[in-house]
Design a protein around this motif. Structure first.
Motif, mmCIF file in Angstrom:
data_model
loop_
_atom_site.group_PDB
_atom_site.id
_atom_site.type_symbol
_atom_site.label_atom_id
_atom_site.label_comp_id
_atom_site.label_asym_id
_atom_site.label_seq_id
_atom_site.Cartn_x
_atom_site.Cartn_y
_atom_site.Cartn_z
ATOM 1 N N VAL A 160 0.818 -1.208 0.000
ATOM 2 C CA VAL A 160 0.000 0.000 0.000
ATOM 3 C C VAL A 160 0.857 1.265 0.000
ATOM 4 C CG1 VAL A 160 -2.115 -0.979 0.928
ATOM 5 C CG2 VAL A 160 -0.307 -0.330 2.499
ATOM 6 N N LEU A 161 2.104 1.140 -0.465
ATOM 7 C CA LEU A 161 2.934 2.302 -0.779
ATOM 8 C C LEU A 161 3.368 2.265 -2.242
ATOM 9 C CD1 LEU A 161 5.197 2.597 2.395
ATOM 10 C CD2 LEU A 161 3.412 4.186 1.675
ATOM 11 N N GLN A 162 2.905 1.252 -2.984
ATOM 12 C CA GLN A 162 3.314 1.075 -4.364
ATOM 13 C C GLN A 162 2.209 1.515 -5.319
ATOM 14 O OE1 GLN A 162 4.241 -3.104 -4.474
ATOM 15 N NE2 GLN A 162 6.206 -2.851 -3.454
ATOM 16 N N GLY A 163 2.614 1.934 -6.524
ATOM 17 C CA GLY A 163 1.640 2.317 -7.547
ATOM 18 C C GLY A 163 0.719 3.410 -7.065
ATOM 19 N N ASN A 164 -0.575 3.265 -7.340
ATOM 20 C CA ASN A 164 -1.517 4.306 -6.964
ATOM 21 C C ASN A 164 -1.924 4.237 -5.496
ATOM 22 O OD1 ASN A 164 -3.056 6.637 -7.784
ATOM 23 N ND2 ASN A 164 -4.903 5.375 -7.558
ATOM 24 N N PHE A 165 -1.357 3.325 -4.737
ATOM 25 C CA PHE A 165 -1.539 3.370 -3.295
ATOM 26 C C PHE A 165 -0.596 4.396 -2.663
ATOM 27 C CE2 PHE A 165 -3.120 -0.883 -4.257
ATOM 28 C CZ PHE A 165 -4.290 -0.911 -3.508
ATOM 29 N N GLY A 166 0.487 4.716 -3.353
ATOM 30 C CA GLY A 166 1.459 5.650 -2.813
ATOM 31 C C GLY A 166 0.887 7.051 -2.654
ATOM 32 N N PRO A 167 1.417 7.832 -1.703
ATOM 33 C CA PRO A 167 0.879 9.171 -1.443
ATOM 34 C C PRO A 167 1.253 10.172 -2.522
ATOM 35 C CG PRO A 167 2.826 8.781 -0.098
ATOM 36 C CD PRO A 167 2.526 7.481 -0.793
ATOM 37 N N VAL A 168 0.512 11.287 -2.565
ATOM 38 C CA VAL A 168 0.885 12.452 -3.356
ATOM 39 C C VAL A 168 1.324 13.538 -2.383
ATOM 40 C CG1 VAL A 168 -0.605 11.901 -5.307
ATOM 41 C CG2 VAL A 168 -1.509 13.277 -3.434
ATOM 42 N N ALA A 169 2.269 14.358 -2.803
ATOM 43 C CA ALA A 169 2.870 15.317 -1.878
ATOM 44 C C ALA A 169 2.236 16.698 -1.938
ATOM 45 C CB ALA A 169 4.372 15.432 -2.161
ATOM 46 N N SER A 170 1.719 17.094 -3.082
ATOM 47 C CA SER A 170 1.290 18.480 -3.275
ATOM 48 C C SER A 170 -0.195 18.660 -3.006
ATOM 49 C CB SER A 170 1.595 18.927 -4.705
ATOM 50 O OG SER A 170 2.980 18.857 -4.970
ATOM 51 N N GLU A 171 -0.530 19.819 -2.435
ATOM 52 C CA GLU A 171 -1.911 20.269 -2.321
ATOM 53 C C GLU A 171 -2.183 21.222 -3.483
ATOM 54 O OE1 GLU A 171 -2.930 20.236 2.387
ATOM 55 O OE2 GLU A 171 -1.712 21.921 1.680
ATOM 56 N N LEU A 172 -3.235 20.931 -4.251
ATOM 57 C CA LEU A 172 -3.508 21.679 -5.475
ATOM 58 C C LEU A 172 -4.853 22.381 -5.402
ATOM 59 C CD1 LEU A 172 -2.502 18.970 -8.134
ATOM 60 C CD2 LEU A 172 -1.055 20.792 -7.196
ATOM 61 N N THR A 173 -4.962 23.479 -6.142
ATOM 62 C CA THR A 173 -6.241 24.112 -6.454
ATOM 63 C C THR A 173 -6.234 24.406 -7.946
ATOM 64 O OG1 THR A 173 -6.430 25.160 -4.272
ATOM 65 C CG2 THR A 173 -7.769 26.074 -6.054
ATOM 66 N N VAL A 174 -7.121 23.738 -8.683
ATOM 67 C CA VAL A 174 -7.179 23.908 -10.132
ATOM 68 C C VAL A 174 -8.635 24.186 -10.500
ATOM 69 C CG1 VAL A 174 -6.802 22.830 -12.374
ATOM 70 C CG2 VAL A 174 -5.218 22.372 -10.484
ATOM 71 N N THR A 175 -8.861 25.224 -11.292
ATOM 72 C CA THR A 175 -10.224 25.617 -11.667
ATOM 73 C C THR A 175 -10.523 25.241 -13.109
ATOM 74 O OG1 THR A 175 -9.467 27.835 -12.260
ATOM 75 C CG2 THR A 175 -10.240 27.508 -10.004
ATOM 76 N N GLU A 176 -11.823 25.172 -13.416
ATOM 77 C CA GLU A 176 -12.335 24.889 -14.760
ATOM 78 C C GLU A 176 -11.685 23.629 -15.351
ATOM 79 O OE1 GLU A 176 -14.926 26.290 -15.846
ATOM 80 O OE2 GLU A 176 -14.992 27.811 -14.266
ATOM 81 N N LEU A 177 -12.087 22.496 -14.796
ATOM 82 C CA LEU A 177 -11.520 21.223 -15.201
ATOM 83 C C LEU A 177 -12.079 20.785 -16.554
ATOM 84 C CD1 LEU A 177 -11.903 19.403 -11.777
ATOM 85 C CD2 LEU A 177 -9.907 20.626 -12.617
ATOM 86 N N PRO A 178 -11.253 20.164 -17.396
ATOM 87 C CA PRO A 178 -11.758 19.657 -18.684
ATOM 88 C C PRO A 178 -12.684 18.462 -18.465
ATOM 89 C CG PRO A 178 -9.448 19.043 -18.371
ATOM 90 C CD PRO A 178 -9.794 19.975 -17.254
ATOM 91 N N VAL A 179 -13.698 18.354 -19.306
ATOM 92 C CA VAL A 179 -14.719 17.309 -19.177
ATOM 93 C C VAL A 179 -14.928 16.647 -20.528
ATOM 94 C CG1 VAL A 179 -17.132 16.809 -18.615
ATOM 95 C CG2 VAL A 179 -15.884 18.562 -17.320
ATOM 96 N N THR A 180 -14.968 15.321 -20.519
ATOM 97 C CA THR A 180 -15.405 14.563 -21.691
ATOM 98 C C THR A 180 -16.806 14.037 -21.411
ATOM 99 O OG1 THR A 180 -13.145 13.883 -22.234
ATOM 100 C CG2 THR A 180 -14.941 12.571 -23.149
ATOM 101 N N GLY A 181 -17.739 14.312 -22.302
ATOM 102 C CA GLY A 181 -19.120 13.917 -22.074
ATOM 103 C C GLY A 181 -19.929 15.067 -21.509
#
Length: 476
Positions: free
Chosen positions: A5-26
């Motif tokens: 549970v530290l490998q692949g997508n179980f591993g942590p992310v370090a940054s705190e983000l704020t992103v506006t107007e996200l792209p959407v498909t559909g």
């Protein structure tokens, strides 16, 4: 050896983000107006890769704001307890503590009585967050909560009240049932004797009853004592054995243990602990509590429960055992979707199996919580192979016995999906959850039509969202 549970997508992310107007498909349904929030473990500092337990990572809440067919923002924020705040060079947010516990709530997040609450169990308090996911501080419901809290409270759709069953290692032989009113204050508390010190991760609620799952995962004295210096481990283990599951641990001792911490999850499979289901009238006392034996197993999550004449119908995801051979992850073999029926007049419980597919994270249309439901939704494995990574969504029709599956495809991993109603029918709505794409090392918030399981929209996030636990839709 590195924890899985530290490998692949179980591993942590370090940054705190704020992103506006996200792209959407559909196309995002126009009537959706609110926030999708999801919580999960994300160690703020690198843990020991040989001993890291998935349940003990610092909490990080990820959120997407949806309005008018647009995804207005994505944010991810650590839940700031004292340890996380110190690691980030900040002051600990103000707020109470329960018996010295101060843990970055990492398991669930929901809204109630105007608060956004990040939740964990085992004796810690919820943490209140702002609309933008910044930490306000620990919450004891205005000083009315006597003890810690649970990661799995349930909002009664009839009353709007918040029900909970909470366990705490130092509480002796009891767990605590509480009801929080619409004013955000605890209005009812019942201490329920259970014997031993079981881990009660979830419970069920019907119109008239509270259902408890008292199953053989209990506090492990030996594992807890390993936190003490080597020469003191045997005396500490003996001392704990005299209190745990028998009588409350003295406050000063419990507080000292809570402040020190042990770096391990001190719960394990205990074949000597009886497996049983408790039924308590919602307005009754412990004198009205009745127990029903069940085959030894463990239940992390219940789908739903309802009353049917003199019977209670309980739909649960059943694990054959838990923390028996693997102490670091909840991975002890294949799960099943089972139906347990309690005959209250005859005093018997019947066990039936609905689905053998390996699956977890069951959800239902929350408008029907505690009432008869037809549909249930889980996250499963395409090949039915036991494991932590799941890549498909299952829609179970509990009336016909049919199961439909939406696969997210090879190289994709899904987390819990929640049902968001857009119409009056039970399955008129969207299913919403995070899906990780290994080829891009990035995640999307995916919206499926709950009736057809077709993809309605994919909201493309600027980062990956590590596999985590629970979330909810919070309408504006």
């Amino acid at each position: 050896m590195t924890s899985t549970v530290l490998q692949g997508n179980f591993g942590p992310v370090a940054s705190e983000l704020t992103v506006t107007e996200l792209p959407v498909t559909g196309h995002i349904p126009e009537q959706l107006d609110g926030r999708y929030l999801r919580n999960g473990p994300n160690p703020v500092l690198p843990p020991n890769p040989r001993t890291y337990n998935w349940f003990l990572g610092s909490g990080m809440v990820h959120g997407v704001r949806i309005r008018g067919g647009r995804a207005e923002w994505y944010r991810n924020r650590f839940v700031r307890d004292g340890f996380v705040a110190s690691a980030l060079g900040e002051q600990r947010p103000a707020g109470p503590r329960h018996a010295g516990t101060d843990f970055s709530a990492n398991t669930n997040v929901l809204g109630h009585a105007g608060r956004t609450l990040a939740l964990v169990e085992g004796g810690s308090l919820p943490y209140e967050l702002t609309e933008e996911l910044d930490t306000v501080g620990a919450c004891d419901f205005g000083g009315t909560l006597r003890g810690g809290y649970t990661a799995h409270p349930k909002i009664d759709p009839r009353t709007g009240e918040l029900h909970a069953v909470s366990y705490y290692w130092a509480a002796g032989s009891t767990v605590q049932y509480t009801v929080v009113g619409l004013d955000g204050r605890v209005r009812r508390t019942v201490d329920i004797p259970v014997g031993g010190s079981p881990m009660m991760h979830d419970f069920s609620l019907t119109e008239n009853y509270v259902v408890l799952y008292d199953l053989p995962v209990t506090f492990d004295f030996e594992l807890a004592a390993k936190a003490a210096p080597k020469l003191l481990r045997k005396p500490v283990e003996f001392l704990l054995s005299q209190f745990i599951g028998r009588r409350p641990v003295p406050g000063r001792i419990a507080e000292r243990v809570n402040r020190k911490g042990g770096g391990a999850l001190p719960y394990a499979w205990n074949p000597d602990h009886p497996a049983r289901v408790g039924v308590l009238p919602r307005n009754g006392s412990v004198a009205d509590l009745h127990w029903f034996e069940v085959e030894a197993c463990y239940v992390f999550h219940a789908l739903n429960a309802y009353e049917q004449g003199e019977e209670l119908v309980l739909d649960v995801v059943r694990h054959p055992q838990m923390f028996a051979t693997d102490r670091l992850t909840p991975n002890e073999g294949g799960t099943t979707l089972d139906r347990w029926t309690i005959d209250l007049s005859a005093g018997k419980l019947r066990e039936d199996r609905f689905s053998e597919v390996h699956q977890e994270f069951p959800r239902v249309d929350e408008r029907l919580l505690g009432s008869r439901h037809r549909y249930g939704y889980t996250i499963g494995s395409d090949g039915g192979v036991p494991g932590l990574e799941l890549n498909s969504l299952c829609k179970h029709d509990l009336l016909t016995g049919d199961t439909r599956v939406h696969s997210f495809g090879k190289g994709h991993g899904a987390g819990e999906f929640v049902f968001v109603p857009t119409g009056a029918e039970e399955d008129a709505g969207v299913l919403m959850g995070m899906v990780y794409d290994a080829s891009e090392d990035r995640s999307d918030l995916v919206l499926l039509d709950a009736q057809t399981l077709d993809t309605a929209a994919r909201i493309h996030l600027p980062t990956r969202v590590p596999y985590g636990f629970h979330g909810n839709w919070m309408p504006s």
